[in-house]
Write a protein that holds these residues in place. Structure first.
Motif, PDB file in Angstrom:
ATOM      1  N   LEU A 134      -6.348  88.924 -74.596  1.00 51.29           N
ATOM      2  CA  LEU A 134      -5.193  88.190 -75.098  1.00 51.29           C
ATOM      3  C   LEU A 134      -5.505  87.544 -76.441  1.00 51.29           C
ATOM      4  CD1 LEU A 134      -2.283  87.382 -73.962  1.00 51.29           C
ATOM      5  CD2 LEU A 134      -3.316  85.144 -73.569  1.00 51.29           C
ATOM      6  N   ALA A 135      -6.711  87.012 -76.573  1.00 47.70           N
ATOM      7  CA  ALA A 135      -7.108  86.356 -77.824  1.00 47.70           C
ATOM      8  C   ALA A 135      -7.127  87.359 -78.978  1.00 47.70           C
ATOM      9  CB  ALA A 135      -8.475  85.701 -77.664  1.00 47.70           C
ATOM     10  N   ALA A 136      -7.491  88.605 -78.680  1.00 49.58           N
ATOM     11  CA  ALA A 136      -7.509  89.630 -79.724  1.00 49.58           C
ATOM     12  C   ALA A 136      -6.097  89.929 -80.216  1.00 49.58           C
ATOM     13  CB  ALA A 136      -8.164  90.899 -79.192  1.00 49.58           C
ATOM     14  N   ILE A 137      -5.125  89.927 -79.296  1.00 44.97           N
ATOM     15  CA  ILE A 137      -3.726  90.127 -79.694  1.00 44.97           C
ATOM     16  C   ILE A 137      -3.249  88.945 -80.530  1.00 44.97           C
ATOM     17  CG2 ILE A 137      -1.368  90.488 -78.890  1.00 44.97           C
ATOM     18  CD1 ILE A 137      -2.556  91.695 -76.321  1.00 44.97           C
ATOM     19  N   LEU A 138      -3.600  87.736 -80.081  1.00 37.84           N
ATOM     20  CA  LEU A 138      -3.218  86.539 -80.825  1.00 37.84           C
ATOM     21  C   LEU A 138      -3.800  86.569 -82.236  1.00 37.84           C
ATOM     22  CD1 LEU A 138      -1.933  83.718 -80.973  1.00 37.84           C
ATOM     23  CD2 LEU A 138      -4.048  82.810 -79.977  1.00 37.84           C
TER      24      LEU A 138
END
Length: 288
Positions: A134-138
């Motif tokens: 999720l952090a990579a998408i953010l």
């Protein structure tokens, strides 16, 4: 750019038959004979969902090259038809990077960032840490400038549980709501045959995101009314316009809640669709 910058007439009433003809004949961007109608109508067309990262635009079908890439030609035709903006749909972390790369090549392209319900298993594959994923998408969103305009495509799809089980879809649909909270972006939502689960998740979390669109709508009238009650926009394409029942349901969409999409290279209007008869008069004057 936001979902507000679309067809938003001041009157919000169910479409009557003549108004529906106007909608189909003049406003269905990217479909047969729409270009002259768009120019004559003065509408500024935005395709809110195009899968431009699909290999078909590179001439590849089922892993085999059949023709040279025609991606740039597709864009040229869209622009000539009066399409001023296109939103490239992402459905995985890999797609996010590819969609953003395309959006950065053209000033009229924008994109979404998120994981499609049928691909949510990628949050757990090969020992992946879901929060890190999720952090990579953010991070992709935060580094995009103004190019990422929505979180998605995310939601629920119970028609294709063979690709991702229900429990996994529900878990990571809710997880991706964090992206909308953290970025303030609207959501690009997917809902297929979820027996009320999609509406329940959205209803419980509606305070967490500013707005969104239920794209590629194909449901019945009770489903439509439940989505409108949640203050969502409704996205339609050729798949939304197959049957007479579809047309009847769509006539209840307020014009200021209606968004248009091609979902290219999928979801075109075909000769077997109830809506196809409107295309023959796409450029003919229609009384309002």
């Amino acid at each position: 750019l936001s979902f507000e910058v679309l067809l938003t007439p001041s009157v919000c009433v169910p479409l009557e038959t003549r108004a529906l003809r106007l909608l189909l004949g003049k406003c269905l961007l990217g479909f047969h004979r729409a270009s002259e109608a768009a120019r004559m109508s003065g509408f500024k067309l935005i395709d809110i969902g195009a899968n431009l990262t699909d290999p078909m635009f590179q001439g590849i079908y089922n892993g085999k090259q059949y023709h040279p890439a025609d991606y740039e030609l597709v864009l040229e035709r869209a622009v000539s038809a009066g399409v001023e903006r296109m939103i490239v749909t992402a459905g995985s972390l890999k797609d996010c990077g590819e969609a953003l790369a395309l959006a950065n090549q053209h000033p009229f392209l924008y994109c979404t960032a998120g994981v499609h319900p049928t691909r949510c298993s990628e949050f757990e594959e090969n020992g992946t840490d879901p929060e890190a994923h999720l952090a990579a998408i953010l991070e992709a969103i935060q580094q995009s400038g103004d190019k990422v305009v929505a979180v998605g495509e995310c939601g629920l799809d119970y028609d294709r549980l063979e690709f991702c089980p229900k429990k996994t879809q529900l878990k990571y649909f809710e997880l991706q709501l964090k992206l909308a909270e953290q970025t303030g972006l609207p959501m690009f939502l997917h809902n297929r045959n979820t027996d009320g689960d999609f509406a329940a998740v959205v209803r419980a979390n509606r305070h967490r995101f500013v707005g969104g669109v239920a794209h590629s709508f194909t449901g019945d009238l009770p489903e439509l009314l439940s989505l409108l009650e949640l203050d969502l926009y409704i996205g339609i394409n050729g798949a939304s316009l197959k049957t007479e029942e579809n047309l009847s349901v769509l006539s209840h969409i307020p014009l200021n809640r209606l968004l248009l999409e091609t979902d290219a290279p999928w979801c075109d209007i075909r000769s077997t669709h109830a809506s196809h008869r409107f295309l023959s008069s796409a450029t003919a004057p229609v009384d309002s």
